[in-house]
Enzyme design. Structure first.
Site, PDB file in Angstrom:
ATOM      1  N   HIS A 183     -93.978  19.785  19.038  1.00 38.82           N
ATOM      2  CA  HIS A 183     -94.787  18.735  18.825  1.00 38.82           C
ATOM      3  C   HIS A 183     -95.918  18.604  18.968  1.00 38.82           C
ATOM      4  O   HIS A 183     -95.923  17.556  18.884  1.00 38.82           O
ATOM      5  CB  HIS A 183     -93.419  18.201  18.343  1.00 38.82           C
ATOM      6  N   GLY A 228     -95.314   8.263  11.500  1.00 36.57           N
ATOM      7  CA  GLY A 228     -96.076   7.335  10.267  1.00 36.57           C
ATOM      8  C   GLY A 228     -95.883   7.929   9.220  1.00 36.57           C
ATOM      9  O   GLY A 228     -95.135   7.774   8.118  1.00 36.57           O
ATOM     10  N   THR A 282     -85.292  11.105  13.891  1.00 40.78           N
ATOM     11  CA  THR A 282     -84.963  10.385  15.182  1.00 40.78           C
ATOM     12  C   THR A 282     -84.501   8.588  13.719  1.00 40.78           C
ATOM     13  O   THR A 282     -83.266   8.006  13.296  1.00 40.78           O
ATOM     14  CB  THR A 282     -84.745   9.324  15.771  1.00 40.78           C
ATOM     15  N   SER A 283     -86.301   8.467  13.428  1.00 39.54           N
ATOM     16  CA  SER A 283     -85.862   7.130  12.717  1.00 39.54           C
ATOM     17  C   SER A 283     -85.489   7.195  11.064  1.00 39.54           C
ATOM     18  O   SER A 283     -85.111   6.165  10.751  1.00 39.54           O
ATOM     19  CB  SER A 283     -87.239   6.674  12.736  1.00 39.54           C
ATOM     20  N   GLY A 295     -92.621  10.046   9.049  1.00 42.69           N
ATOM     21  CA  GLY A 295     -92.074  10.450   8.212  1.00 42.69           C
ATOM     22  C   GLY A 295     -91.123   9.315   7.935  1.00 42.69           C
ATOM     23  O   GLY A 295     -90.403   9.236   5.854  1.00 42.69           O
TER      24      GLY A 295
END
Lengths: 564, 564
Positions: free
Chosen positions: B217, B396, B438-439, B398
């Site tokens: 990634h 950003g 995750t966020s 996401g």
């Protein structure tokens, strides 16, 4: 950008070796390419596909049960030699005839045609299957001038299934011709690819633009347009192909093909849009493929291929196959065919020792070939740039590789005591083999015919040297079929030969006049016109650069003059 | 460069749709991904693989007989939500337990873990298969901290074959664990990829260099080195992996994987060199694969994976399978399973209408979510750049996608008369679903727990709002397991919550103190440390930028303070 390279000249051979190691259950090596490593029954028509490398999975990735019997693998974007094609076809032959399929490019037509002649001379049924799917490379009125791009895939798949089904030689040819008639492709490119060992890409497309109708070797496009959304790109491709929708046809196999750098996630978006557009046009999408089928190293771009099918073509399309890069359904597992193949005999061999005088001349010729190779190495980039304007940019690399191989082969034969004719025959074979492409075949013929005119006995006199040049000119025209005005090396070779034969004086005077005439001829080739397979895209006018083959010829003549 | 895009947010969904259309004989869609379109017998352990998109053929390309039962497909480089994973696993379930395999990344661990908990609560045997093959992402002493890269392919192939062979739940888990223990990968990158809709690549590698140990990634590499020849690159990879050769092991399955822009012709050269180096080291190469298995859009780079096999692992590796992107041998054709799947019920639904006061609060919350989305859109690039330093640069995008989806979901529920708790639960689900990563999971939990603390009846008082923030903080720590000092958003959230609860005065005074404390906490995260799955590469020190998750939290808090 192509980065993982050892020695650029060895790139295709090393790549093929790794491919074979990673696909032993499908293929095994043979001089010139690969054939199936699974057993194939006698009495099956053999179908072999080939062309330059750099298009994986085309063509080696399609060798396996239900698909190809073998693949002939040339240098990057360069036709294999006739000897290589002959070798693979011989290895694939099961006694029911052999067919070689390829995209319509001058080099492939020339080399594979030579192989077919050689097989026919041995009494083997042999013919070519020439793909002409690219609608951007020629008008509807001259379909036979169109080049072959991703349409190789469905047409070869279908022809292969007919051969696997036990159809005879003529029937497989008929099915292929029907599939080729029913197949059209249209492509766009977003950025160029880099040849192994080259410093920069073959071409570039401005950011945010796309080149419409660009070829798979970097041939220029028909037009440049702003790069729209994925849906807009899909519409451009579908609209282009629907203009040639056959009367009454309403069933297609559609294939979205990525050229290398354009990835699966993007291809799938376009495939979905193509599917919708076709259905909106009332067309039944019998099958939809999306992936990398005929690539161009790491070129960024996509093409769409439509094959208008009926029940017969669809049945062959859907037939099972199992190859490294494509499979359908379940094939019956067969035993392995582990026979080791050694078709080196396909190469022209040398059997005759030359006279002392001819050996001395051969030695001088070998040295001159070395000088020519050094000169061509120094002009490699310049010739490549000339070629990239209207062609695929490989002329410089091809000439360097070919001349270097010819010089090496000549030195080896001189060491073995060969005369001039034999030495130049082997050198010509090496040149053709390593250089690939049209110019490889023509330079092979130039060396071979030039040597043949001088023989292995007599020392070459001035008169005989002039006669040998004439013989070479005749061979080039016989083989390539080009006339003065076709904007090929013939435009330099004919006036050069003429001046050589008509000028009064010693050989040096004649040669100086010949060079001058050749230079003038070469400079007259700036207004390039369409050639078969390396076709000028529709609507594109003169590109303002001379033919690189004519320039090379003049440069070689300059080296020879310097040695007088 | 990723170019074929319609609307960037729709890229993964449109891509998946096209993939399904082009592969109908293998897959059919279900909420959250795809499952086989071929019939699967009852009593088979279901194996599903998943993660972010952009890695084709991982993971949807492996769904088919003998391989995966389904794939969960998230946004580009972003974990799917727990609800999506739950949906695909439910659709794949044949009554013998379900397993979900994925590379070891924090977002996947979090989301797939949630799905597993939900399935277990329904009495279904469910567990995770976590791949940890990347030797560059963690030391030998902390194997469980390593991320999963191309090793996904052989470990999932082997586990899938055990499931297909009828092995039970515990046995499939054992075989997977054995394969994962035996599998190691090591990669290098030559250039970055571009996220759909982004202006430039996630990272660049200087011309003539390679980044060693770079993640799929765009996570930073261990080191940078000059790009040598193909043989030298092969030696770097082989040497790295042989350092972890298990005691006595001498049989491998080797896989050369291209990341997107590095093409087959190049991969084959490296594959040939890898083959030779392994044989020189006295190792038996039982199988060699060379191609694109786990990509990273159009990233330029390659990785090598070795699976040290015994008879058992090799038998599963060699077992027949037939999926869109990989097949071996001949699978028995089975009937189609055309049942249309509608697992939308996997999404959290809303059943309760709120009081008038709570509806008013919900309306205000929906508006605030809209403001947050607008703010996050304006900070998208800045947050992405912060994330690209140590992560994959998608924070950003996401956060923007998540907050926008949350605002939209909230407005829809407000229109239907939902109270605050229900509105925020649906908004949290939408955030988690669209943002991924995750966020995404943590912000989903923040919204859901914050709303749950306020209910659907009472108007939120100042005290209750403070309590709700505390509840959200507790949910984040319970779910993510992070403590202050771990350099995550917890480092901002904990001091913020503390200041909110301890400061004297009205809500605005408390909130101002909280924001200040949060800002200080966020700025303390600049010395990033390794996190599971998004591991700091070996030997790399602080990167000097704050954690983007902590920064986002502070920015959201700033919007909320402005609304008081």
């Amino acid at each position: 950008m192509t980065r993982l390279v050892n020695v650029p000249e060895d790139f295709p051979a090393e790549s093929l070796r790794g491919f074979v190691l990673a696909n032993k259950r499908y293929v095994k090596p043979v001089y010139g390419g690969v054939v199936r490593s699974t057993a194939t029954r006698d009495g099956k028509v053999a179908v072999v596909y080939g062309g330059g490398s750099g298009h994986y999975p085309a063509f080696a990735g399609w060798v396996g049960q239900g698909f190809a019997d073998g693949a002939v693998c040339g240098n990057i974007f360069s036709s294999p030699s006739g000897a290589q094609a002959y070798s693979v076809l011989k290895a694939a032959d099961r006694g029911a005839g052999v067919l070689i399929g390829f995209g319509n490019y001058a080099g492939d037509v020339l080399h594979f045609g030579q192989a077919i002649e050689r097989l026919r001379a041995e009494g083997i049924d042999a013919d070519t299957l020439v793909v002409t799917d690219d609608i951007a490379s020629g008008s509807k009125d001259e379909l036979e001038k169109r080049r072959g791009i991703a349409g190789d895939f469905p047409t070869f798949k279908i022809a292969s299934a007919a051969a696997e089904a036990g159809k005879d030689f003529e029937e497989v040819k008929r099915v292929f011709a029907k599939a080729n008639d029913a197949t059209r492709s249209f492509g766009v490119a977003f950025d160029g690819c880099t040849l192994p060992g080259a410093d920069g890409p073959l071409f570039t497309v401005p950011e945010g633009k796309m080149a419409i109708g660009l070829g798979i070797h970097g041939e220029p496009g028909v037009d440049e347009a702003p790069l729209g959304t994925a849906n807009e790109v899909a519409k451009t491709l579908v609209d282009g192909l629907l203009e040639e929708r056959p009367e009454g046809a309403n069933r297609v196999v559609a294939m979205v093909n990525g050229l290398g750098d354009t990835k699966y996630e993007e291809l799938f978006i376009v495939a979905g849009a193509v599917h919708d557009l076709l259905e909106e046009a009332g067309i039944v999408v019998e099958d939809l493929e999306s992936g990398e089928f005929v690539t161009s190293l790491d070129m960024a771009g996509i093409s769409l291929t439509l094959t208008w099918v009926d029940d017969e073509l669809l049945e062959y399309w859907n037939a099972p196959c199992d190859s490294p890069a494509y499979r359908k359904g379940s094939v019956k597992q067969v035993e392995r065919d582990d026979a080791v193949l050694n078709n080196e005999a396909a190469k022209v061999t040398v059997t005759e020792t030359g006279s002392e005088a001819s050996q001395a001349a051969a030695s001088k010729a070998a040295d001159l070939l070395g000088e020519i190779a050094t000169m061509l190495e120094s002009k490699k980039d310049e010739l490549g740039e000339l070629d990239a304007v209207a062609g695929d940019g490989d002329h410089g690399i091809g000439m360097e590789n070919g001349s270097r191989a010819a010089a090496k082969a000549a030195q080896a034969l001189v060491a073995d005591g060969a005369g001039l004719s034999t030495t130049l025959a082997a050198a010509g074979d090496a040149w053709s083999d390593r250089a690939g492409g049209t110019s490889g075949a023509l330079w092979g013929a130039i060396l071979t015919s030039f040597g043949a005119a001088l023989g292995n006995e007599d020392a070459p006199t001035e008169n005989k040297l002039v006669e040998a040049v004439v013989a070479a000119r005749e061979a080039v025209q016989r083989l390539g079929g080009a006339e003065v005005g076709d904007k090929t090396l013939v435009d330099a070779l004919v006036p050069l030969t003429e001046a050589l034969t008509t000028t009064e004086g010693d050989l040096k005077t004649k040669a100086e006049a010949a060079l001058k005439a050749g230079e003038e001829g070469a400079s007259s080739t700036t207004d390039l016109v369409a050639k078969v397979g390396r076709a000028r895209p529709l609507g594109q006018k003169s590109v303002g650069t001379p033919d690189p083959g004519a320039i090379s010829l003049v440069e070689v003549a300059r080296v020879l003059l310097g040695a007088l």
